[in-house]
Design a protein around this motif. Structure first.
Motif, PDB file in Angstrom:
ATOM      1  N   ASN A  82      -6.164  -9.435  23.856  1.00  0.00           N
ATOM      2  CA  ASN A  82      -7.160  -9.750  22.825  1.00  0.00           C
ATOM      3  C   ASN A  82      -7.062  -8.750  21.673  1.00  0.00           C
ATOM      4  OD1 ASN A  82      -8.415  -7.384  23.655  1.00  0.00           O
ATOM      5  ND2 ASN A  82     -10.127  -8.412  24.670  1.00  0.00           N
TER       6      ASN A  82
ATOM      7  N   VAL B 256      -6.042 -10.337  28.862  1.00  0.00           N
ATOM      8  CA  VAL B 256      -6.957 -11.433  29.217  1.00  0.00           C
ATOM      9  C   VAL B 256      -6.224 -12.547  29.949  1.00  0.00           C
ATOM     10  CG1 VAL B 256      -8.523 -10.894  27.330  1.00  0.00           C
ATOM     11  CG2 VAL B 256      -6.677 -12.554  26.961  1.00  0.00           C
TER      12      VAL B 256
ATOM     13  N   TRP C 130     -12.069 -16.480  29.034  1.00  0.00           N
ATOM     14  CA  TRP C 130     -11.066 -16.751  28.001  1.00  0.00           C
ATOM     15  C   TRP C 130     -10.363 -18.095  28.198  1.00  0.00           C
ATOM     16  CZ3 TRP C 130      -9.841 -13.902  23.626  1.00  0.00           C
ATOM     17  CH2 TRP C 130     -10.526 -12.695  23.494  1.00  0.00           C
TER      18      TRP C 130
END
Length: 320
Positions: A221, A227, A258
């Motif tokens: 990220n 993520v 996510w």
């Protein structure tokens, strides 16, 4: 015909690999495992040869074997896997029944000795074509629980790389292995049958035989936190048996918060391009047919198609 039944020893890894390769080929799913792979696996997950392996020998040849893998866990559930096979020409002699019974008994002892409060299961799996093995499992009280499929696609006309705002795909960095392990364990909390991987198990898995970190990736990220990830493996010894050069998407995951942004697609397309650029010809992946993230549909949308299937059997073990 007489047989000697005894545990495996340190010098029996090659014999175990030969046995399982012969058995897999007989089921129409040839593979070229090596003794070194089993040695590495057993050492990383703590398989005690004297207590957790069972072999049948005829004229100093290993003709049947079972081994038990205990995956301790304080989360969701705890597993003991029972794996094994008998060479086809020695089947229907009671060898598999005896070895599997010994393996299940060892698995039950391990689980009953555990102090973890979570439900505990004996678990095994086989190719869906192996009806004899499934009958053996069901006679031992294990029941079909889940179906998994290997999917594959060629590396011609791979999808274009995907760009997602706020997410970058970067090469795997072994210095961040522990962060990746934490992401893996969190990402698989809602996956059936998954238990957290220990440091030692993860390290061996991601840096051991077959590991291709140069074909593996992180999704990060804007704060450079992982993520999502995709870990690749490669087994050149299998190429001649499979009829091409294969890369495996061995493990892929995205943190729950996510998901739905295309990160898995972004990771897979990056991997497919890397595989093709490395001169490989096919990509393959194993997937739970009921994966809660919709992974099966995603892989099909990226050109993967069903190749072969396995079925998992299990039975819950009560406290002694």
């Amino acid at each position: 015909m007489s047989f000697e039944f005894r545990p495996l020893r340190d010098n029996d890894y090659d014999a175990l690999a030969d046995l399982l390769n012969i058995a897999s080929a007989a089921e129409g799913h040839p593979i070229a495992q090596t003794g070194a792979e089993f040695c590495e696996e057993f050492e990383s997950i703590g398989v005690d040869l004297a207590r957790h392996t069972f072999g049948a020998w005829h004229d100093e040849r290993l003709v049947g074997a079972t081994y038990v893998v205990h995956v301790a866990s304080e989360t969701r559930h705890e597993m003991c896997y029972v794996f094994g096979a008998v060479i086809p020409e020695f089947r229907a002699r009671g060898i598999g029944r005896r070895l599997f019974s010994d393996g299940v008994a060892a698995a039950e002892r391990l689980l009953q000795a555990s102090t973890s409060p979570v439900p505990k299961f004996v678990r095994t799996e086989t190719w869906q074509t192996n009806s004899a093995a499934m009958r053996l499992y069901e006679r031992a009280g294990l029941r079909p629980a889940r179906y998994f499929a290997d999917l594959r696609r060629n590396l011609v006309d791979v999808p274009k790389p995907l760009t997602i705002e706020g997410v970058r795909i970067v090469p795997w960095n072994v210095a961040r292995n522990d962060e990746a392990r934490e992401v893996k364990n969190l990402a698989f909390l809602d996956h059936w049958g998954s238990v957290p991987m220990s440091n030692e198990w993860w390290k061996s898995h991601t840096t051991g035989i077959g590991s291709r970190l140069d074909l593996s990736f992180f999704a990060v990220n804007p704060d450079d936190k992982i993520v999502g990830y995709l870990f690749s493996r490669r087994f050149p010894n299998d190429d001649s048996l499979l009829g091409g050069k294969y890369a495996w998407v061995d493990n892929i995951g995205t943190l729950a918060q996510w998901r739905g942004r295309g990160i898995a697609t972004q990771l897979i397309t990056a991997a497919l391009h890397a595989y093709r650029d490395d001169g490989l010809e096919h990509a393959a992946i194993n997937v739970d047919s009921e994966n809660p993230t919709g992974a099966y549909r995603l892989y099909e949308s990226l050109g993967f198609s069903r190749w072969r299937e396995t079925v998992v059997h299990w039975r819950e073990v009560s406290k002694s």
